[in-house]
Write an enzyme that holds these catalytic residues in place. Structure first.
Site, PDB file in Angstrom:
ATOM      1  CB  THR A 133      -1.167  -0.332   1.097  1.00 56.01           C
ATOM      2  OG1 THR A 133      -1.504   0.847   0.894  1.00 56.01           O
ATOM      3  CG2 THR A 133       0.115  -0.407   2.475  1.00 56.01           C
ATOM      4  CG  ASN A 134      -0.509   5.220  -1.123  1.00 56.42           C
ATOM      5  OD1 ASN A 134      -1.225   5.529  -0.332  1.00 56.42           O
ATOM      6  ND2 ASN A 134      -1.371   3.820  -1.847  1.00 56.42           N
TER       7      ASN A 134
END
Length: 391
Positions: free
Chosen positions: A204-205
């Site tokens: 993810t981020n």
């Protein structure tokens, strides 16, 4: 910030310092009369930026300085505001740098008068102040106190803390009361997406969704019918939106396409994963060796696909960059065929992912970039819609 020629001009220096301390980016313009009371060097030192004077009206540069300042400004404060500049503003006169920039500014304006009591109470000044207020310009009532003429009276500049508190409150009220998006259908994406590695792990981020949620809240307050498609966040729900929760980029792509055709404005503020795992493991991957190879494949480019098929929609994209901000963002604007690209430098710790603050640059085809100085994300959201309304 616009400084005009009154004895209280020296107090504006304290106000600039307070704004900078509060986290604002400040640029100062001065009338010729103001420079006789306090030097431009004082404000250059405090604001850490050049000071605009009448000499800036004509340059050899490609930019037009008073238009550049007007476009850059998020808020315009006229302090101290003399009877002369109030009269010019009320009649739309533009005979120097300050009044030219103010006439070109479409941001909220805050006038802080300071003058002799007799000048303040003169029917012409009273009429001019009333005219400014009718035009939507905020005017702060002066204090009663010891005046430069040596006696008590109304016309004294209020304290720095009073002015700052007033501007913040009025800005907050203005954001919440504008209803210029009534009847518009707006789709906004927010947050991050998650791509499964195995039943336990994912890639993810760092996006928290704060910018997308600020956009959605602002759009609702301004009268729009809002659909919010969001990846996982820890943010509270927003009332009066059609909320759709997704996890992966593929899910976001599917949901966006369900609503795209019926929308007037589409704002892609989510930070989606560009890649996904080619073959996610069905069971938790055990720690068997010193290295682990995972093959990634490209996800669908949602923004680009929308840019290729948009017709009546206004399409807005975001670019989170860590280097060569304008170069990379300009390329993305062209490749994605967006009407507005909002670019920000996420390598800075004080703005971007996870922060309540941001500093962005607006890029539009055939327009010069416009920097929106560091501000809270709700104010940035308001500026995005101000820009869209101006299309």
């Amino acid at each position: 910030m616009y400084i005009t020629g009154g004895i209280a001009a020296y107090k504006a220096a304290y106000f600039v310092r307070a704004l900078v301390k509060d986290g604002a980016k400040v640029r100062v313009a001065m009338t010729k009369s103001a420079t006789k009371f306090i030097t431009p060097m004082t404000f250059k030192t405090l604001s850490r930026h050049r000071v605009y004077t009448d000499e800036a009206l004509v340059t050899d540069d490609e930019i037009v300085p008073h238009i550049e300042l007007a476009d850059w400004s998020d808020t315009a404060v006229i302090i101290p505001a003399t009877a002369n500049v109030i009269a010019k503003m009320s009649h739309g006169l533009a005979d120097d740098f300050v009044t030219s920039a103010l006439l070109a500014s479409d941001c909220p304006k805050f006038v802080v008068p300071a003058m002799n009591e007799k000048m303040l109470k003169n029917k012409a000044t009273t009429r001019n102040i009333k005219s400014l207020r009718m035009d939507g310009i905020k005017v702060l009532d002066p204090d009663v106190g010891f005046l430069a003429e040596g006696y008590q009276g109304k016309g004294r500049l209020p304290s720095t803390s009073t002015i700052l508190k007033w501007i913040k409150q009025e800005n907050k009220n203005q954001i919440s009361t504008v209803k210029d998006l009534t009847g518009k259908k707006i789709l906004i994406t927010a947050g991050k997406t998650l791509e499964t590695i195995d039943p336990v792990r994912y890639i993810t981020n760092r996006s928290t969704g704060k910018m997308g949620y600020a956009l959605a809240q602002t759009a609702v307050e301004r009268g729009a019918e809002v659909t919010l498609i969001s990846g996982p966040t820890n943010l509270p729900e927003i009332s009066n939106v059609n909320f759709i929760s997704i996890i992966t980029t593929a899910e976001m792509f599917e949901e966006v396409n369900k609503f795209f055709e019926q929308m007037d404005i589409v704002i892609m503020a989510a930070a989606v994963s560009d890649y996904r795992i080619e073959k996610p493991a069905t069971q938790k991957i055990k720690k068997k060796s010193a290295t682990l190879e995972i093959k990634l494949v490209k996800n669908v480019d949602i923004l680009k696909s929308l840019g290729q098929k948009k017709n009546k929609q206004i399409l807005v994209g975001f670019a989170a960059e860590t280097q060569n901000l304008l170069e990379n963002a300009s390329r993305k604007m062209q490749e994605k065929n967006v009407d507005l690209l909002v670019a920000n430098d996420v390598s800075r710790a004080d703005i971007g992912f996870g922060s309540d603050q941001n500093e962005v640059t607006f890029l539009r085809p055939d327009h010069k970039p416009v920097l929106i100085g560091k501000s809270d994300k709700k104010r940035i959201a308001a500026k995005v819609f101000d820009c869209i309304i101006g299309f």
